[in-house]
Design a protein around this motif. Structure first.
Motif, PDB file in Angstrom:
ATOM      1  N   VAL B 136       0.813  -1.034  -0.148  1.00  0.00           N
ATOM      2  CA  VAL B 136      -0.004  -0.045   0.122  1.00  0.00           C
ATOM      3  C   VAL B 136       0.894   1.285   0.072  1.00  0.00           C
ATOM      4  CG1 VAL B 136      -1.443   1.257   1.421  1.00  0.00           C
ATOM      5  CG2 VAL B 136      -1.915  -1.181   1.184  1.00  0.00           C
ATOM      6  N   LEU B 137       1.665   1.204   0.928  1.00  0.00           N
ATOM      7  CA  LEU B 137       2.433   2.390   1.032  1.00  0.00           C
ATOM      8  C   LEU B 137       3.598   2.634  -0.168  1.00  0.00           C
ATOM      9  CD1 LEU B 137       3.653   2.429   4.971  1.00  0.00           C
ATOM     10  CD2 LEU B 137       2.141   3.981   3.606  1.00  0.00           C
ATOM     11  N   GLY B 139       2.640   1.685  -3.215  1.00  0.00           N
ATOM     12  CA  GLY B 139       2.232   2.359  -4.524  1.00  0.00           C
ATOM     13  C   GLY B 139       1.891   3.717  -4.399  1.00  0.00           C
ATOM     14  N   LEU B 140       1.473   4.272  -3.117  1.00  0.00           N
ATOM     15  CA  LEU B 140       1.164   5.499  -2.929  1.00  0.00           C
ATOM     16  C   LEU B 140       2.532   6.283  -3.243  1.00  0.00           C
ATOM     17  CD1 LEU B 140      -1.414   5.423   0.093  1.00  0.00           C
ATOM     18  CD2 LEU B 140      -1.871   5.916  -2.392  1.00  0.00           C
TER      19      LEU B 140
END
Lengths: 149, 149
Positions: B136-137, B139-140
DNA sequence: CCTTGATCCGTCGTATGCGACGCGTCGTAT
DNA sequence: ATACGACGCGTCGCATACGACGGATCAAGG
């Protein structure tokens, strides 16, 4: 208290999402800003783009395409109609339906509609490596899945 | 035409971001909805939480903490003040400054403030595996980097 | 024919979010 | 002292964005 690292990560995620919202909206937007190139906002461009590429639609259908509520979409169509870029037309067979369609002057905005509403994002992704693209999509999908769980 | 796959990915990314915005805002929100538990919206909870954990602040300082503009923050403080949850106070030394601070009735909302504004997201991350969190991190961060490039 | 339900639409009220503007205030330079 | 720039604040106008509401319309059933 659930977990401290989880809260830290949540803060980071929210900060990222907020910043992304800023960057992706303010690029082709700036409605009252120093000088918007077209004067069209991102949702307005999205709506016109959808009407051009997928054809005319009712307000509810357009709302579904844009993933917006009915009332929000109605307001966006209002403003586009006030500029003369789209027109509402009653359906003859079923008068509950209102068909929204683009009008001729929309061709003056070809430059803004060329790459659709996500011009900046599209170009950024085009310049990215396959691994980077995969990381972006994986991260977003993972996050969605976590929230749905 | 830049690239077709890039545009497809851009559409997917935007759809994800829009949906995430919905899910993360409407959870503790629903201001006029069927029945919000506290009647506080997410930005309002964020503001109060910041004032509680990081102490009183001026409007501009609070805006910086929340990553919002000054005018937006001023409006949020307006509504919190109307409910009697925060108070404005002029700085005696420099009358340009207005210190915003929480008031006593804020303790009625402990339940909503317990895990901060991102309760839902925090719990989702707490239940995620380390690999999922990293995805998640990553990707962001990758997406932000691509846009900044 | 007329009620009932479903559906679509527009409108209203409220909240967020931004930039622009004007006002008061402070520090500094003239 | 005064003028000026910088700063903080509130306000305005505009555009999203949502749920709730009422009106109009159609289909189906009594």
């Amino acid at each position: 208290m659930v977990d401290n690292t989880a809260f830290r990560d949540a803060e980071a995620v929210m900060a990222h999402l907020r910043a992304l919202r800023q960057e992706l909206l303010t690029t082709s937007m700036e409605p009252t800003g120093d000088r918007a190139r077209s004067g069209l906002t991102t949702p307005q461009i999205s709506a016109v783009h959808s009407l051009l590429t997928e054809g005319p639609a009712t307000v509810t259908e357009l709302a579904r395409r844009l993933n917006l509520s009915h009332s929000t979409t109605s307001g966006i169509v209002d403003r586009l109609e006030a500029r003369g870029l789209v027109s509402r037309e009653q359906d003859a067979n079923d008068r509950r339906y209102t068909r929204v369609q683009v009008t001729a002057p929309v061709h003056q905005y070809r430059q803004d509609l060329k790459d659709g509403p996500y011009g900046r994002l599209t170009q950024a992704l085009a310049a990215a490596s396959p691994a980077e693209r995969k990381a972006v999509l994986d991260g977003l999908e993972t996050l969605r899945a976590l929230l749905a769980r």
